[in-house]
Enzyme design. Structure first.
Site, PDB file in Angstrom:
ATOM      1  N   THR A 141      -3.283  -8.679  10.700  1.00 46.08           N
ATOM      2  CA  THR A 141      -4.093  -8.180   9.587  1.00 46.08           C
ATOM      3  C   THR A 141      -5.486  -8.788   9.612  1.00 46.08           C
ATOM      4  OG1 THR A 141      -4.353  -8.152   7.168  1.00 46.08           O
ATOM      5  CG2 THR A 141      -3.012  -9.921   8.093  1.00 46.08           C
ATOM      6  N   CYS A 186       3.502  14.740  -7.002  1.00 47.32           N
ATOM      7  CA  CYS A 186       2.345  15.592  -7.281  1.00 47.32           C
ATOM      8  C   CYS A 186       1.225  14.726  -7.854  1.00 47.32           C
ATOM      9  CB  CYS A 186       2.732  16.686  -8.276  1.00 47.32           C
ATOM     10  SG  CYS A 186       1.341  17.680  -8.860  1.00 47.32           S
ATOM     11  N   ASN A 241      -2.648 -13.383  15.225  1.00 46.49           N
ATOM     12  CA  ASN A 241      -3.701 -12.368  15.189  1.00 46.49           C
ATOM     13  C   ASN A 241      -4.604 -12.520  16.410  1.00 46.49           C
ATOM     14  OD1 ASN A 241      -4.522 -10.182  13.427  1.00 46.49           O
ATOM     15  ND2 ASN A 241      -6.411 -11.304  13.027  1.00 46.49           N
ATOM     16  N   CYS A 248       1.223  -9.881  18.753  1.00 49.03           N
ATOM     17  CA  CYS A 248       2.332 -10.111  17.815  1.00 49.03           C
ATOM     18  C   CYS A 248       3.696 -10.081  18.503  1.00 49.03           C
ATOM     19  CB  CYS A 248       2.302  -9.069  16.696  1.00 49.03           C
ATOM     20  SG  CYS A 248       0.873  -9.195  15.607  1.00 49.03           S
ATOM     21  N   HIS A 265       0.815  -1.217   0.000  1.00 49.34           N
ATOM     22  CA  HIS A 265       0.000   0.000   0.000  1.00 49.34           C
ATOM     23  C   HIS A 265       0.848   1.266   0.000  1.00 49.34           C
ATOM     24  CE1 HIS A 265      -3.465  -2.576   1.839  1.00 49.34           C
ATOM     25  NE2 HIS A 265      -3.259  -2.815   0.563  1.00 49.34           N
ATOM     26  N   GLU A 320      -7.837 -12.851  16.170  1.00 48.56           N
ATOM     27  CA  GLU A 320      -8.917 -13.761  15.786  1.00 48.56           C
ATOM     28  C   GLU A 320      -8.608 -14.395  14.441  1.00 48.56           C
ATOM     29  OE1 GLU A 320     -12.420 -11.374  15.429  1.00 48.56           O
ATOM     30  OE2 GLU A 320     -11.527 -10.021  13.955  1.00 48.56           O
ATOM     31  N   CYS A 341       0.791  16.482 -11.938  1.00 53.69           N
ATOM     32  CA  CYS A 341       1.845  16.325 -12.958  1.00 53.69           C
ATOM     33  C   CYS A 341       2.830  15.201 -12.628  1.00 53.69           C
ATOM     34  CB  CYS A 341       2.601  17.634 -13.150  1.00 53.69           C
ATOM     35  SG  CYS A 341       3.737  18.050 -11.801  1.00 53.69           S
TER      36      CYS A 341
END
EC number: 2.3.1.286
Length: 331
Positions: A202, A137, A226, A248, A129, A228, A140
């Site tokens: 996650t 920018c 995790n 973790c 991500h 769950e 441009c």
């Protein structure tokens, strides 16, 4: 009910036998650093965005909304910007695996760059991500240096392009933008070769990242760290899956103990804590100095204003006296 040690022993044995680990990380590995995750009901990032008056919580990471109003993002970015937080034990655990040649890759949804700060090399990291590591920018696409962007943020200004005056944002993937090419290219190469997959912190709700743990080969040892069960660990579980429903950092500590890396983990973690504590103290002192200088500047300005006001009043009085004298002379 098996102990955490018993749950994790097969993972440690696989690593000891030469298997390489591929990580799939989410925000949960960074909450120990003080960074909120996104979706926890009370403490998550989206739950704490009311002060920004957004039309919907996710708007802060929506590219169309950013182009209209980038201020909410930069308000949030001040809190999330790299350098404000230190890597957790989980991040240092990844680095220790790298050091002993047991790391294959780190696929991360996180934009905090804490893997990098822990010392994990760029060749191992795939920031699905994006991250704060570079900035462009939105109009441009000209690049802005990180130092320039930080200067804008320090001055509480929205970074604007020096070429077209468009808004500039860090290369974080917003809703409405495509994922980095590196993500797809490396996953195509890695997919069939994942030997141990550790999926940590996650919710596995954001695609295409969420699909990765389900695409690894059947011989792969999948490990979920995790709060769950999520994703294919919940809906399409495999017999060999290892489920560690624990914090973790605690899992990182246990695995380091089983791998004989606990002393190294504690050593590097304490060293980093001291380093970041010193940096924080230095930054606090710098802020105090800046505030003092600003205060002194304001005092000087106030004194100057007072002097000017007095001088103006004196000038007004002199003008009146002169006018009266002229009137008398006319008589």
């Amino acid at each position: 009910m098996p102990s955490l040690d018993d749950i994790l022993k097969p993972v440690a044995e696989a690593v000891k036998n030469g298997k390489k680990v591929t990580f799939f990380n989410g925000a949960g590995i960074s909450t120990g650093a003080g960074i909120p995750d996104f979706r926890s009901p009370d403490t998550g990032l989206y739950a704490n965005l009311a002060k920004l008056n957004l039309p919907f919580a996710e708007a802060v990471f929506d590219i169309d909304f950013f182009k209209e109003d980038p201020k909410p993002f930069y308000t949030l970015a001040e809190e999330l910007y790299p350098g404000n937080f230190a890597p957790t034990k989980f991040h240092h655990f990844i680095k220790l695996l790298q050091d002993q040649g047991s790391l294959k890759r780190v696929y991360t949804q996180n934009i905090d760059t804490l893997e990098r700060l822990a010392g994990v090399e760029d060749k191992y990291i795939v920031e699905a991500h994006g991250s704060f590591a570079s900035n462009h920018c939105v109009d441009c696409h000209k690049e802005m240096t990180t130092e320039t962007l930080k200067t804008y943020m320090k001055d509480k200004k929205i970074p604007s392009c020096q070429h077209c005056e468009g808004y500039v944002k860090p290369d974080i993937v917003f809703f409405g933008e495509g994922l980095p090419v590196k993500f797809f290219d490396l996953w195509e190469d890695d997919c069939e070769d994942v030997e141990v997959a550790i999926v940590a912190g996650t919710s596995l709700t954001v695609f295409p990242f969420a699909s990765l743990p389900g695409e690894v080969n059947k011989k792969c040892l999948r490990v979920l760290v995790n709060k769950e069960k999520v994703g294919t660990f919940k809906h399409e579980p495999r017999k060999s899956d290892i489920i560690a429903l624990h914090d973790c950092d605690i899992v990182a500590e246990k695995l380091c103990t089983l791998l004989g890396l606990d002393d190294k983990l504690n050593e590097v973690y304490e060293k980093e804590k001291i380093k970041y504590s010193k940096a924080e103290t230095k930054e606090t002192k710098m802020h105090e100095i800046e505030d003092k200088l600003k205060e002194e500047a304001h005092l000087k300005e106030d004194k100057h204003t007072t002097k000017v006001d007095k001088k103006e009043k004196q000038n007004d009085a002199n003008d009146k006296e002169l006018e009266q004298l002229i009137d008398k002379l006319k008589i």
